[in-house]
Design a protein around this motif. Structure first.
Motif, PDB file in Angstrom:
ATOM      1  N   LEU A 280      17.323  32.379 -11.978  1.00 30.07           N
ATOM      2  CA  LEU A 280      17.481  32.183 -13.509  1.00 30.07           C
ATOM      3  C   LEU A 280      18.657  31.665 -13.784  1.00 30.07           C
ATOM      4  CD1 LEU A 280      16.596  33.107 -16.391  1.00 30.07           C
ATOM      5  CD2 LEU A 280      17.702  35.176 -16.112  1.00 30.07           C
ATOM      6  N   ILE A 281      18.747  30.420 -14.590  1.00 30.50           N
ATOM      7  CA  ILE A 281      20.234  29.680 -14.758  1.00 30.50           C
ATOM      8  C   ILE A 281      20.453  29.437 -16.192  1.00 30.50           C
ATOM      9  CG2 ILE A 281      21.880  27.936 -13.784  1.00 30.50           C
ATOM     10  CD1 ILE A 281      19.600  27.485 -11.404  1.00 30.50           C
TER      11      ILE A 281
ATOM     12  N   PRO B 228      11.616  32.228 -20.351  1.00 31.35           N
ATOM     13  CA  PRO B 228      12.515  32.758 -20.880  1.00 31.35           C
ATOM     14  C   PRO B 228      12.562  32.845 -22.273  1.00 31.35           C
ATOM     15  CG  PRO B 228      13.463  31.352 -19.145  1.00 31.35           C
ATOM     16  CD  PRO B 228      12.183  30.921 -19.369  1.00 31.35           C
ATOM     17  N   LEU B 229      13.242  33.989 -22.723  1.00 32.85           N
ATOM     18  CA  LEU B 229      13.068  34.293 -24.189  1.00 32.85           C
ATOM     19  C   LEU B 229      14.629  34.755 -24.419  1.00 32.85           C
ATOM     20  CD1 LEU B 229      11.988  34.616 -26.925  1.00 32.85           C
ATOM     21  CD2 LEU B 229      11.534  36.971 -26.255  1.00 32.85           C
TER      22      LEU B 229
ATOM     23  N   THR C 207      16.840  28.344 -17.500  1.00 31.48           N
ATOM     24  CA  THR C 207      15.609  27.723 -16.862  1.00 31.48           C
ATOM     25  C   THR C 207      15.354  28.933 -16.000  1.00 31.48           C
ATOM     26  OG1 THR C 207      16.835  26.793 -15.015  1.00 31.48           O
ATOM     27  CG2 THR C 207      16.179  25.254 -16.854  1.00 31.48           C
ATOM     28  N   LEU C 208      14.206  29.053 -15.596  1.00 34.34           N
ATOM     29  CA  LEU C 208      13.621  29.920 -14.593  1.00 34.34           C
ATOM     30  C   LEU C 208      12.597  29.319 -13.628  1.00 34.34           C
ATOM     31  CD1 LEU C 208      13.279  32.904 -13.555  1.00 34.34           C
ATOM     32  CD2 LEU C 208      11.438  33.363 -15.190  1.00 34.34           C
TER      33      LEU C 208
ATOM     34  N   TRP D 242      26.269  30.711 -15.791  1.00 31.49           N
ATOM     35  CA  TRP D 242      25.886  31.942 -14.762  1.00 31.49           C
ATOM     36  C   TRP D 242      24.453  31.575 -14.117  1.00 31.49           C
ATOM     37  CZ3 TRP D 242      21.652  34.492 -16.411  1.00 31.49           C
ATOM     38  CH2 TRP D 242      21.230  34.418 -17.958  1.00 31.49           C
ATOM     39  N   GLN D 243      24.169  32.522 -13.152  1.00 26.83           N
ATOM     40  CA  GLN D 243      23.046  32.262 -12.583  1.00 26.83           C
ATOM     41  C   GLN D 243      22.572  33.673 -11.833  1.00 26.83           C
ATOM     42  OE1 GLN D 243      23.243  28.950 -10.001  1.00 26.83           O
ATOM     43  NE2 GLN D 243      23.379  30.307  -7.967  1.00 26.83           N
ATOM     44  N   ARG D 244      21.277  34.099 -11.851  1.00 26.99           N
ATOM     45  CA  ARG D 244      20.758  35.155 -11.291  1.00 26.99           C
ATOM     46  C   ARG D 244      19.523  34.854 -10.273  1.00 26.99           C
ATOM     47  NH1 ARG D 244      22.976  40.061 -13.508  1.00 26.99           N
ATOM     48  NH2 ARG D 244      22.019  41.003 -11.360  1.00 26.99           N
ATOM     49  N   ASP D 245      19.552  35.425  -9.073  1.00 25.56           N
ATOM     50  CA  ASP D 245      18.458  35.108  -8.245  1.00 25.56           C
ATOM     51  C   ASP D 245      17.612  36.636  -8.416  1.00 25.56           C
ATOM     52  OD1 ASP D 245      16.674  35.307  -6.015  1.00 25.56           O
ATOM     53  OD2 ASP D 245      18.201  34.185  -4.378  1.00 25.56           O
ATOM     54  N   LEU D 246      16.546  36.368  -9.017  1.00 24.15           N
ATOM     55  CA  LEU D 246      16.018  37.812  -9.706  1.00 24.15           C
ATOM     56  C   LEU D 246      15.425  38.720  -8.210  1.00 24.15           C
ATOM     57  CD1 LEU D 246      14.315  36.720 -12.804  1.00 24.15           C
ATOM     58  CD2 LEU D 246      16.651  37.991 -12.428  1.00 24.15           C
TER      59      LEU D 246
END
Length: 182
Positions: free
Chosen positions: A146-147, A179-180, A139-140, A158-162
């Protein structure tokens, strides 16, 4: 009924009635917005399709992803007023949620929520449809979270805080590129 609730309702109704192909991402399996399933109704019966279940979903612009007997959808819950002028950035605090629902009953199977403050135009919720691939859900959020989840349990893999990771801020409309998985 809001747009997301309607999509969840329609998707779940069609999944249960037709046992159709999965719709694992934005615009379907091939991102071409074409449903390849057999035995598709030519038209709904008079009075519309039979409602099998309803599930409350808050604000947002994303569509549902449907895989097997699960529906994945994102939303934004806030006690504030999401109505702001176009092209205006106004802070609106709330929580983005990722919901996994049983497509046959509408029962919530798991939920993940996290606090977020929107500083984007049209701050009603996430814009991106979840992507389901190989037992994972991606998901975004509208502010760039982004998780990756385990699709069965909802545990965060995992997750990223863009914006934080790339020292930037969200575009006026927020993060809206689905997301792709490649």
């Amino acid at each position: 009924m809001n747009r997301i609730a309607m999509w969840v309702l329609i998707s779940a109704t069609l999944v249960v009635q037709a046992q159709a192909d999965d719709w694992p991402q934005w615009m379907g399996p091939n991102r071409d917005n074409r449903w390849q399933a057999a035995n598709i109704l030519e038209r709904f019966p008079e009075g519309g399709p039979k409602i099998l279940w309803r599930s409350p979903v808050a604000g947002g612009y994303s569509g549902p992803a449907v895989v097997g007997t699960r529906v994945y959808v994102t939303d934004f819950v806030s006690s504030g007023d999401a109505k702001v002028d176009n092209f205006t950035r106004a802070a609106l605090a709330g929580e983005e949620r990722v919901l996994c629902l049983d497509a046959t009953t509408g029962k919530e199977l798991w939920k993940h929520q996290y606090p977020v403050t929107y500083a984007i135009s049209y701050p009603a919720g996430p814009r991106c449809t979840p992507v389901v691939d190989s037992g994972k859900v991606y998901t975004l959020g509208a502010e760039g979270m982004l998780i990756c989840f385990d699709a069965a349990s909802g545990s965060v893999l995992w997750q990223r805080d863009l914006p934080k990771d790339y020292a930037t801020k969200s575009a006026l409309w927020g993060y809206a590129a689905h997301p792709l998985v490649d």
